[in-house]
Design a protein around this motif. Structure first.
Motif, PDB file in Angstrom:
ATOM      1  N   LEU A   9       0.783  -1.287   0.014  1.00  0.00           N
ATOM      2  CA  LEU A   9      -0.083  -0.093  -0.008  1.00  0.00           C
ATOM      3  C   LEU A   9       0.908   1.151   0.105  1.00  0.00           C
ATOM      4  O   LEU A   9       0.638   2.235  -0.651  1.00  0.00           O
ATOM      5  CB  LEU A   9      -0.929  -0.010   1.318  1.00  0.00           C
ATOM      6  N   TYR A  37       2.134   1.891  -3.365  1.00  0.00           N
ATOM      7  CA  TYR A  37       1.265   2.130  -4.345  1.00  0.00           C
ATOM      8  C   TYR A  37       0.893   3.789  -4.064  1.00  0.00           C
ATOM      9  O   TYR A  37       0.849   4.425  -5.103  1.00  0.00           O
ATOM     10  CB  TYR A  37      -0.035   1.590  -4.094  1.00  0.00           C
ATOM     11  N   TYR A  38       0.715   4.340  -2.918  1.00  0.00           N
ATOM     12  CA  TYR A  38       0.488   5.560  -2.545  1.00  0.00           C
ATOM     13  C   TYR A  38       1.852   6.450  -3.025  1.00  0.00           C
ATOM     14  O   TYR A  38       1.272   7.788  -2.916  1.00  0.00           O
ATOM     15  CB  TYR A  38      -0.142   5.859  -1.163  1.00  0.00           C
ATOM     16  N   ARG A  96     -11.472   2.725   2.107  1.00  0.00           N
ATOM     17  CA  ARG A  96     -10.934   3.680   0.942  1.00  0.00           C
ATOM     18  C   ARG A  96      -9.623   3.542   0.909  1.00  0.00           C
ATOM     19  O   ARG A  96      -9.236   3.727  -0.460  1.00  0.00           O
ATOM     20  CB  ARG A  96     -11.515   5.123   1.281  1.00  0.00           C
ATOM     21  N   THR A 131      -7.612   0.511   1.053  1.00  0.00           N
ATOM     22  CA  THR A 131      -7.279  -0.536   0.612  1.00  0.00           C
ATOM     23  C   THR A 131      -7.792  -0.997  -0.750  1.00  0.00           C
ATOM     24  O   THR A 131      -7.153  -1.800  -1.539  1.00  0.00           O
ATOM     25  CB  THR A 131      -7.559  -1.746   1.753  1.00  0.00           C
ATOM     26  N   ARG A 151      -8.163  -0.327  -3.747  1.00  0.00           N
ATOM     27  CA  ARG A 151      -7.868   0.541  -5.068  1.00  0.00           C
ATOM     28  C   ARG A 151      -8.070  -0.296  -6.201  1.00  0.00           C
ATOM     29  O   ARG A 151      -7.195  -1.365  -6.418  1.00  0.00           O
ATOM     30  CB  ARG A 151      -6.550   0.953  -4.659  1.00  0.00           C
ATOM     31  N   LYS A 152      -8.861  -0.039  -7.078  1.00  0.00           N
ATOM     32  CA  LYS A 152      -8.873  -0.834  -8.244  1.00  0.00           C
ATOM     33  C   LYS A 152      -7.789  -0.539  -9.296  1.00  0.00           C
ATOM     34  O   LYS A 152      -7.320  -1.575  -9.755  1.00  0.00           O
ATOM     35  CB  LYS A 152     -10.232  -0.222  -9.002  1.00  0.00           C
ATOM     36  N   MET A 171      -4.768  -0.527  -8.231  1.00  0.00           N
ATOM     37  CA  MET A 171      -3.526  -1.368  -7.538  1.00  0.00           C
ATOM     38  C   MET A 171      -4.030  -2.913  -7.790  1.00  0.00           C
ATOM     39  O   MET A 171      -2.914  -3.560  -8.387  1.00  0.00           O
ATOM     40  CB  MET A 171      -3.548  -1.194  -6.000  1.00  0.00           C
TER      41      MET A 171
END
Length: 309
Positions: A208, A211-212, A256, A258, A260-261, A263
């Motif tokens: 995560l 990703y962010y 919200r 986790t 994440r389409k 990702m």
């Protein structure tokens, strides 16, 4: 200050554009993983919503209705047998407050006649088979069914015996290491590196973060599977023991952060199978919208996920 921003803003913009481009086109930087199987339905504890969990009866029923993977947990008896059981202590499952590691195989008590489904509060399963199963029996009866083996304790003898059975039945490509603990997973991988493996909790949190921060497209990933619980089941079908998870705000934030389409799609494009543990009798619309193309882990009978391999 102005001159500093003159160089910083184009650099940040270029990084963001590059990250977005490689997020959508991971094949440029990474070779797509190839596993020996692809599952659209996984039976959680052998489909514990319909039969007593982790029994041969549950596994047989799950395979008969078309499941493609069995999700199980393993422990070691006092006399060295690898058995399939979610809990080390058998109080919840059998009514007897004893540990598997303190009993020989023939001393293991049977499951309760009626057992509550852990992630479906108020729902119960039953079945004619109430015996704790041997991992070897699972491998022997279902040689072509993939098995996700979760290890909950850092027991080197247990891990070595699981690995030996996997090798004995020539199913390294069809068996997956799973654990929430990174130390245990490290031991599993050290014992048998030929088996594919899942993300641990620590590694999932790092995923995560990558990703962010936009770093995910540039970082190699060794895992072949990501498994997680769909937050919508918490406080609806499953009441957690941790008080903080009983907060609707906390669950909302988890959803919200986790789900994440982008990702999930990136991971699938890299050949990593994403497994959502729904445990319900049918996937919800939220899961359908976000998760199309992934894998679903169920307590109940076969429900195929819309597939976009």
């Amino acid at each position: 200050m102005a001159s500093y921003l003159y160089y910083l803003l184009p650099a940040v913009g270029g990084y963001a554009l590059a990250s977005l481009y490689f997020l959508k086109n991971p094949h440029i930087l990474h070779k797509k993983k190839q596993t020996a199987f692809y599952c659209t339905h996984i039976s959680h504890r052998g489909g514990c919503g319909e039969r007593i969990e982790n029994t041969m009866g549950a596994f047989t029923h799950a395979v008969e209705v078309g499941t493609e993977m069995l999700e199980i947990d393993c422990h070691l008896t006092k006399d060295g047998h690898v058995v399939v059981s979610h809990d080390e202590n058998l109080l919840r499952q059998t009514g007897q407050d004893v540990n598997i590691s303190s009993l020989n195989l023939e001393e293991l008590p049977p499951y309760r006649e009626i057992l509550e489904v852990t992630f479906k509060t108020g729902h119960f399963s039953t079945g004619s088979d109430r015996n704790i199963a041997l991992l070897e029996d699972v491998f022997h009866k279902f040689p072509h069914i993939a098995v996700n083996i979760e290890v909950k304790e850092n027991n080197s003898m247990l891990i070595e015996k699981i690995s030996d059975l996997v090798k004995k039945y020539n199913r390294e490509a069809m068996s997956v290491w799973a654990s929430v603990d990174s130390t245990i997973m490290e031991n599993c991988r050290k014992t048998n590196s030929s088996m594919p493996y899942m993300f641990t909790v620590k590694r999932a949190l790092k995923l995560l973060l990558l990703y962010y921060t936009g770093l995910l497209p540039f970082v190699p990933l060794g895992e072949s599977f990501l498994q997680f619980y769909l937050p919508q089941i918490i406080n609806r079908e499953y009441i957690p023991e941790m008080w903080i998870l009983r907060s609707r705000l906390v669950i909302f934030l988890i959803e919200r952060l986790t789900l994440r389409k982008g990702m999930f799609k990136h991971l699938r494009d890299r050949g990593i199978q994403v497994c959502e543990i729904n445990t319900d009798q049918a996937p919800g619309q939220q899961g359908m919208d976000i998760f199309t193309g992934g894998n679903i882990v169920m307590d109940y009978g076969l429900v195929f996920w819309p597939e976009t391999k």
